[in-house]
Design a protein around this motif. Structure first.
Motif, mmCIF file in Angstrom:
data_model
loop_
_atom_site.group_PDB
_atom_site.id
_atom_site.type_symbol
_atom_site.label_atom_id
_atom_site.label_comp_id
_atom_site.label_asym_id
_atom_site.label_seq_id
_atom_site.Cartn_x
_atom_site.Cartn_y
_atom_site.Cartn_z
ATOM 1 N N ILE A 40 0.826 -1.206 0.000
ATOM 2 C CA ILE A 40 0.000 0.000 0.000
ATOM 3 C C ILE A 40 0.862 1.259 0.000
ATOM 4 O O ILE A 40 1.716 1.447 0.865
ATOM 5 C CB ILE A 40 -0.947 0.009 1.213
ATOM 6 N N LYS A 41 0.622 2.109 -0.974
ATOM 7 C CA LYS A 41 1.261 3.415 -1.057
ATOM 8 C C LYS A 41 0.250 4.481 -0.659
ATOM 9 O O LYS A 41 -0.926 4.378 -1.007
ATOM 10 C CB LYS A 41 1.779 3.679 -2.474
ATOM 11 N N TRP A 42 0.722 5.478 0.029
ATOM 12 C CA TRP A 42 -0.170 6.532 0.506
ATOM 13 C C TRP A 42 -0.896 7.180 -0.671
ATOM 14 O O TRP A 42 -0.313 7.462 -1.717
ATOM 15 C CB TRP A 42 0.621 7.592 1.278
ATOM 16 N N ALA A 43 -2.202 7.408 -0.492
ATOM 17 C CA ALA A 43 -3.075 8.097 -1.450
ATOM 18 C C ALA A 43 -3.438 7.238 -2.652
ATOM 19 O O ALA A 43 -4.160 7.688 -3.539
ATOM 20 C CB ALA A 43 -2.453 9.414 -1.940
ATOM 21 N N SER A 44 -2.971 5.991 -2.704
ATOM 22 C CA SER A 44 -3.182 5.162 -3.888
ATOM 23 C C SER A 44 -4.412 4.273 -3.754
ATOM 24 O O SER A 44 -5.001 4.143 -2.679
ATOM 25 C CB SER A 44 -1.958 4.281 -4.140
ATOM 26 N N PHE A 45 -4.739 3.596 -4.850
ATOM 27 C CA PHE A 45 -5.876 2.690 -4.884
ATOM 28 C C PHE A 45 -5.582 1.371 -4.172
ATOM 29 O O PHE A 45 -6.490 0.568 -3.941
ATOM 30 C CB PHE A 45 -6.281 2.422 -6.343
ATOM 31 N N ASP A 46 -4.326 1.153 -3.800
ATOM 32 C CA ASP A 46 -3.953 -0.085 -3.103
ATOM 33 C C ASP A 46 -4.738 -0.260 -1.807
ATOM 34 O O ASP A 46 -5.059 -1.379 -1.417
ATOM 35 C CB ASP A 46 -2.450 -0.098 -2.792
ATOM 36 N N MET A 47 -5.036 0.845 -1.133
ATOM 37 C CA MET A 47 -5.791 0.761 0.120
ATOM 38 C C MET A 47 -7.194 0.212 -0.137
ATOM 39 O O MET A 47 -7.704 -0.616 0.637
ATOM 40 C CB MET A 47 -5.873 2.132 0.786
ATOM 41 N N VAL A 48 -7.815 0.649 -1.211
ATOM 42 C CA VAL A 48 -9.148 0.140 -1.567
ATOM 43 C C VAL A 48 -9.056 -1.344 -1.905
ATOM 44 O O VAL A 48 -9.910 -2.141 -1.503
ATOM 45 C CB VAL A 48 -9.743 0.935 -2.742
ATOM 46 N N LYS A 49 -8.027 -1.735 -2.622
ATOM 47 C CA LYS A 49 -7.832 -3.145 -2.955
ATOM 48 C C LYS A 49 -7.696 -3.986 -1.684
ATOM 49 O O LYS A 49 -8.228 -5.102 -1.606
ATOM 50 C CB LYS A 49 -6.583 -3.319 -3.822
ATOM 51 N N ALA A 50 -6.969 -3.453 -0.697
ATOM 52 C CA ALA A 50 -6.799 -4.173 0.566
ATOM 53 C C ALA A 50 -8.142 -4.341 1.280
ATOM 54 O O ALA A 50 -8.431 -5.406 1.844
ATOM 55 C CB ALA A 50 -5.809 -3.430 1.455
ATOM 56 N N GLU A 51 -8.965 -3.296 1.253
ATOM 57 C CA GLU A 51 -10.283 -3.385 1.891
ATOM 58 C C GLU A 51 -11.155 -4.427 1.196
ATOM 59 O O GLU A 51 -11.873 -5.190 1.857
ATOM 60 C CB GLU A 51 -10.965 -2.012 1.884
ATOM 61 N N TYR A 52 -11.076 -4.483 -0.129
ATOM 62 C CA TYR A 52 -11.863 -5.491 -0.843
ATOM 63 C C TYR A 52 -11.300 -6.892 -0.638
ATOM 64 O O TYR A 52 -12.063 -7.874 -0.633
ATOM 65 C CB TYR A 52 -11.956 -5.144 -2.325
ATOM 66 N N ALA A 53 -9.994 -7.014 -0.448
ATOM 67 C CA ALA A 53 -9.419 -8.326 -0.122
ATOM 68 C C ALA A 53 -9.959 -8.823 1.217
ATOM 69 O O ALA A 53 -10.246 -10.014 1.392
ATOM 70 C CB ALA A 53 -7.893 -8.234 -0.087
ATOM 71 N N LEU A 54 -10.121 -7.902 2.153
ATOM 72 C CA LEU A 54 -10.699 -8.249 3.455
ATOM 73 C C LEU A 54 -12.167 -8.625 3.317
ATOM 74 O O LEU A 54 -12.621 -9.635 3.874
ATOM 75 C CB LEU A 54 -10.535 -7.071 4.417
ATOM 76 N N LEU A 55 -12.925 -7.828 2.574
ATOM 77 C CA LEU A 55 -14.345 -8.138 2.371
ATOM 78 C C LEU A 55 -14.524 -9.478 1.668
ATOM 79 O O LEU A 55 -15.431 -10.254 1.993
ATOM 80 C CB LEU A 55 -15.016 -7.024 1.561
ATOM 81 N N GLU A 56 -13.658 -9.747 0.712
ATOM 82 C CA GLU A 56 -13.717 -11.032 0.005
ATOM 83 C C GLU A 56 -13.545 -12.193 0.978
ATOM 84 O O GLU A 56 -14.256 -13.199 0.906
ATOM 85 C CB GLU A 56 -12.627 -11.072 -1.065
ATOM 86 N N LYS A 57 -12.601 -12.037 1.912
ATOM 87 C CA LYS A 57 -12.364 -13.091 2.905
ATOM 88 C C LYS A 57 -13.551 -13.205 3.858
ATOM 89 O O LYS A 57 -13.941 -14.314 4.256
ATOM 90 C CB LYS A 57 -11.081 -12.774 3.687
ATOM 91 N N VAL A 58 -14.124 -12.066 4.230
ATOM 92 C CA VAL A 58 -15.285 -12.058 5.125
ATOM 93 C C VAL A 58 -16.440 -12.849 4.516
ATOM 94 O O VAL A 58 -17.034 -13.718 5.171
ATOM 95 C CB VAL A 58 -15.729 -10.609 5.428
ATOM 96 N N PHE A 59 -16.762 -12.568 3.258
ATOM 97 C CA PHE A 59 -17.924 -13.208 2.646
ATOM 98 C C PHE A 59 -17.608 -14.597 2.104
ATOM 99 O O PHE A 59 -18.515 -15.384 1.853
ATOM 100 C CB PHE A 59 -18.507 -12.294 1.566
ATOM 101 N N GLU A 60 -16.339 -14.904 1.965
ATOM 102 C CA GLU A 60 -15.932 -16.261 1.597
ATOM 103 C C GLU A 60 -16.336 -17.255 2.687
ATOM 104 O O GLU A 60 -16.668 -18.404 2.410
ATOM 105 C CB GLU A 60 -14.412 -16.279 1.390
ATOM 106 N N ASN A 61 -16.310 -16.797 3.932
ATOM 107 C CA ASN A 61 -16.665 -17.660 5.060
ATOM 108 C C ASN A 61 -18.167 -17.917 5.149
ATOM 109 O O ASN A 61 -18.598 -18.869 5.797
ATOM 110 C CB ASN A 61 -16.180 -17.047 6.374
ATOM 111 N N GLY A 62 -18.955 -17.034 4.532
ATOM 112 C CA GLY A 62 -20.384 -17.242 4.508
ATOM 113 C C GLY A 62 -21.092 -16.964 5.821
ATOM 114 O O GLY A 62 -22.262 -17.302 5.991
ATOM 115 N N ASN A 63 -20.386 -16.359 6.778
ATOM 116 C CA ASN A 63 -21.025 -16.034 8.053
ATOM 117 C C ASN A 63 -21.911 -14.804 7.895
ATOM 118 O O ASN A 63 -21.545 -13.841 7.232
ATOM 119 C CB ASN A 63 -19.970 -15.766 9.128
ATOM 120 N N GLY A 64 -23.071 -14.839 8.521
ATOM 121 C CA GLY A 64 -23.959 -13.683 8.474
ATOM 122 C C GLY A 64 -23.645 -12.737 9.608
ATOM 123 O O GLY A 64 -24.162 -12.883 10.717
ATOM 124 N N TYR A 65 -22.786 -11.759 9.347
ATOM 125 C CA TYR A 65 -22.346 -10.849 10.396
ATOM 126 C C TYR A 65 -23.353 -9.719 10.597
ATOM 127 O O TYR A 65 -23.872 -9.161 9.636
ATOM 128 C CB TYR A 65 -20.974 -10.258 10.055
#
Length: 290
Positions: free
Chosen positions: A63-88
């Motif tokens: 992740i570089k400051w001000a870059s889109f990498d931060m958004v990619k990291a957030e979506y990588a986390l969301l992908e893992k969250v919903f991969e588990n299929g838990n209803g949070y």
């Protein structure tokens, strides 16, 4: 159940303390470790908990400051969250240098009382020209807070105005802090709009300050905001953050009463090299048994 998503790139002793403070059978913990970090001890963090499940993202970004990498990291986390299929019920986004300033029992009780509310921060209702230019223009000069990149960012905005480039069109845009506590339903909504976000915000300057707020304000979820005022109040996202004394300010032991009396749920940021005592005091106060 709550899902805690954590983005970390340093201060891994503090990250371990954060994970321990969230250790509860009602919490799952998801972590993105910056790709620039080498030889990270994943087992150490996993073994730090007794009750929670800890997951690391399959994808890691430098992740570089001000870059889109931060958004990619957030979506990588969301992908893992919903991969588990838990209803949070709630999904929280934290930095690795944050801490909860309430007990797990208090946190779950608070969000049960406010069930359905979205805890998202907004800077202000009417964005100024400079802020809108960050989304309207195509920005490529990111990664460092230096004069050269600032000059290129200014030049990119200037050229976009000259050539009448407007990537926003009729979209209502909003901005605010990237850290949030949102319902599982809104988290799923964000995840389902990945293609739109990657197209619309890829070349935005500091896109993590725009995409969640923009998705929310253009959806029915805007009616569920915990605080309806767009007034730069971080209580809106349940975070105690001080931008007046720092970027942001690092909390110290002499600030304990302020932290203790805050209605917020989480605080950022902390640094063990600056003041280890405040971290120990918060953990002793709110994380007994962990």
């Amino acid at each position: 159940m709550h899902a805690y998503m954590i983005i970390a790139h340093n201060q891994f002793e503090l990250l371990e303390k954060l994970v321990k403070s969230l250790d509860d059978n009602r919490n799952d913990i998801y972590i993105h470790i910056d790709a620039k970090v080498k030889n990270f001890d994943f087992d150490r963090i996993k073994n730090a908990v007794k009750f929670s499940s800890v997951y690391f993202t399959d994808k890691r970004y430098a992740i570089k400051w001000a870059s889109f990498d931060m958004v990619k990291a957030e979506y990588a986390l969301l992908e893992k969250v919903f991969e588990n299929g838990n209803g949070y019920d709630y999904v929280h986004l934290l930095s690795g240098v944050d801490l909860p300033i309430k007990s797990n029992d208090y946190i779950h009780s608070f969000f049960e009382k406010n069930n359905g509310k979205e805890f998202v921060h907004f800077t202000h209702k009417a964005l100024n020209k400079h802020e809108l230019d960050r989304v309207k223009a195509y920005h490529f000069a990111m990664g460092r807070r230096n004069y050269l990149n600032r000059f290129f960012t200014y030049l990119e905005s200037k050229l976009a105005n000259i050539f009448k480039i407007n990537r926003i069109k009729n979209l209502e845009v909003q901005k605010g802090s990237q850290w949030f506590s949102i319902t599982g339903d809104f988290a799923q909504y964000i995840f389902s709009h990945k293609d739109f976000v990657f197209k619309q915000f890829k070349h935005t300057y500091i896109p993590d300050e725009f995409f969640v707020q923009t998705l929310l304000i253009n959806s029915e979820f805007k009616n569920n905001l915990y605080m309806l005022g767009y007034d730069d109040n971080h209580e809106a996202c349940a975070r105690l953050i001080d931008w007046k004394r720092g970027n942001p300010y690092v909390w110290r032991v002499e600030d304990f009463e302020e932290i203790k009396n805050s209605p917020c749920i989480f605080a950022r940021k902390f640094d063990l090299d600056v003041d280890k005592k405040i971290v120990e005091k918060i953990i002793l106060t709110y994380c007994k048994g962990h």
